[in-house]
Write a protein that holds these residues in place. Structure first.
Motif, PDB file in Angstrom:
ATOM      1  N   HIS A   1       0.833  -1.197   0.000  1.00 49.61           N
ATOM      2  CA  HIS A   1       0.000   0.000   0.000  1.00 49.61           C
ATOM      3  C   HIS A   1       0.872   1.254   0.000  1.00 49.61           C
ATOM      4  O   HIS A   1       2.020   1.216   0.435  1.00 49.61           O
ATOM      5  CB  HIS A   1      -0.904   0.030   1.236  1.00 49.61           C
ATOM      6  N   ALA A   2       0.297   2.352  -0.450  1.00 50.96           N
ATOM      7  CA  ALA A   2       1.015   3.633  -0.441  1.00 50.96           C
ATOM      8  C   ALA A   2       1.261   4.071   1.005  1.00 50.96           C
ATOM      9  O   ALA A   2       0.420   3.845   1.876  1.00 50.96           O
ATOM     10  CB  ALA A   2       0.205   4.696  -1.170  1.00 50.96           C
ATOM     11  N   PRO A   3       2.407   4.708   1.275  1.00 53.22           N
ATOM     12  CA  PRO A   3       2.670   5.213   2.627  1.00 53.22           C
ATOM     13  C   PRO A   3       1.717   6.364   2.964  1.00 53.22           C
ATOM     14  O   PRO A   3       1.266   7.086   2.073  1.00 53.22           O
ATOM     15  CB  PRO A   3       4.120   5.698   2.561  1.00 53.22           C
ATOM     16  N   ILE A   4       1.402   6.498   4.259  1.00 55.58           N
ATOM     17  CA  ILE A   4       0.488   7.543   4.723  1.00 55.58           C
ATOM     18  C   ILE A   4       1.157   8.306   5.855  1.00 55.58           C
ATOM     19  O   ILE A   4       1.595   7.705   6.838  1.00 55.58           O
ATOM     20  CB  ILE A   4      -0.840   6.938   5.225  1.00 55.58           C
ATOM     21  N   ARG A   5       1.243   9.633   5.714  1.00 60.04           N
ATOM     22  CA  ARG A   5       1.781  10.490   6.774  1.00 60.04           C
ATOM     23  C   ARG A   5       0.689  10.749   7.800  1.00 60.04           C
ATOM     24  O   ARG A   5      -0.436  11.111   7.453  1.00 60.04           O
ATOM     25  CB  ARG A   5       2.271  11.826   6.217  1.00 60.04           C
ATOM     26  N   LEU A   6       1.022  10.565   9.083  1.00 60.76           N
ATOM     27  CA  LEU A   6       0.066  10.758  10.173  1.00 60.76           C
ATOM     28  C   LEU A   6       0.482  11.940  11.027  1.00 60.76           C
ATOM     29  O   LEU A   6       1.639  12.044  11.447  1.00 60.76           O
ATOM     30  CB  LEU A   6       0.020   9.510  11.053  1.00 60.76           C
ATOM     31  N   ALA A   7      -0.460  12.831  11.298  1.00 61.33           N
ATOM     32  CA  ALA A   7      -0.212  13.983  12.161  1.00 61.33           C
ATOM     33  C   ALA A   7      -0.138  13.518  13.615  1.00 61.33           C
ATOM     34  O   ALA A   7      -0.655  12.456  13.969  1.00 61.33           O
ATOM     35  CB  ALA A   7      -1.333  15.007  11.991  1.00 61.33           C
ATOM     36  N   PRO A   8       0.507  14.306  14.485  1.00 58.66           N
ATOM     37  CA  PRO A   8       0.553  13.958  15.909  1.00 58.66           C
ATOM     38  C   PRO A   8      -0.847  13.789  16.501  1.00 58.66           C
ATOM     39  O   PRO A   8      -1.795  14.461  16.101  1.00 58.66           O
ATOM     40  CB  PRO A   8       1.285  15.148  16.534  1.00 58.66           C
TER      41      PRO A   8
END
Length: 117
Positions: A89-96
């Motif tokens: 799967h595509a990487p996903i950036r997660l906010a704090p």
């Protein structure tokens, strides 16, 4: 991996769903160890691939009553965004923030079961 805008809503990656959490679930949770430097949120039963966070700025909490189980799990992203990765799967950036980690479920004639990734 670093230029995407971090997300802070519900996030889905394959059979994994992250839901923003305002409070932590009961019972009290304990920190889960990293595996080979990664926080493994879920491992695929068929492929052996894993949904994981590589950066050090996150912690994974789980029930002390079920140390090998996968629910309830809470991902705590501390001060900087982190990236959720998986081989398929595509990487996903997660906010704090805090996220409840949920696995997709499938229903069949024999009953409910965790979806196989």
């Amino acid at each position: 991996m670093g230029d995407e805008t971090p997300l802070r809503g519900m996030v889905r990656q394959g059979d994994l769903l992250l839901v923003p959490a305002e409070t932590l679930p009961e019972p009290p949770l304990v920190e889960r160890p990293r595996r080979d430097g990664r926080l493994v949120l879920a491992r695929g039963e068929q492929s052996g691939h894993a949904h994981a966070v590589l950066e050090p700025g996150a912690r994974l909490l789980g029930s002390p009553l079920d140390p090998d189980g996968e629910e309830p799990l809470v991902l705590l992203v501390e001060e900087e965004p982190v990236t959720l990765v998986h081989e398929e799967h595509a990487p996903i950036r997660l906010a704090p923030g805090a996220y409840e980690v949920r696995r997709q479920r499938e229903y069949s004639r024999s009953g409910e079961r965790r979806a196989i990734d």
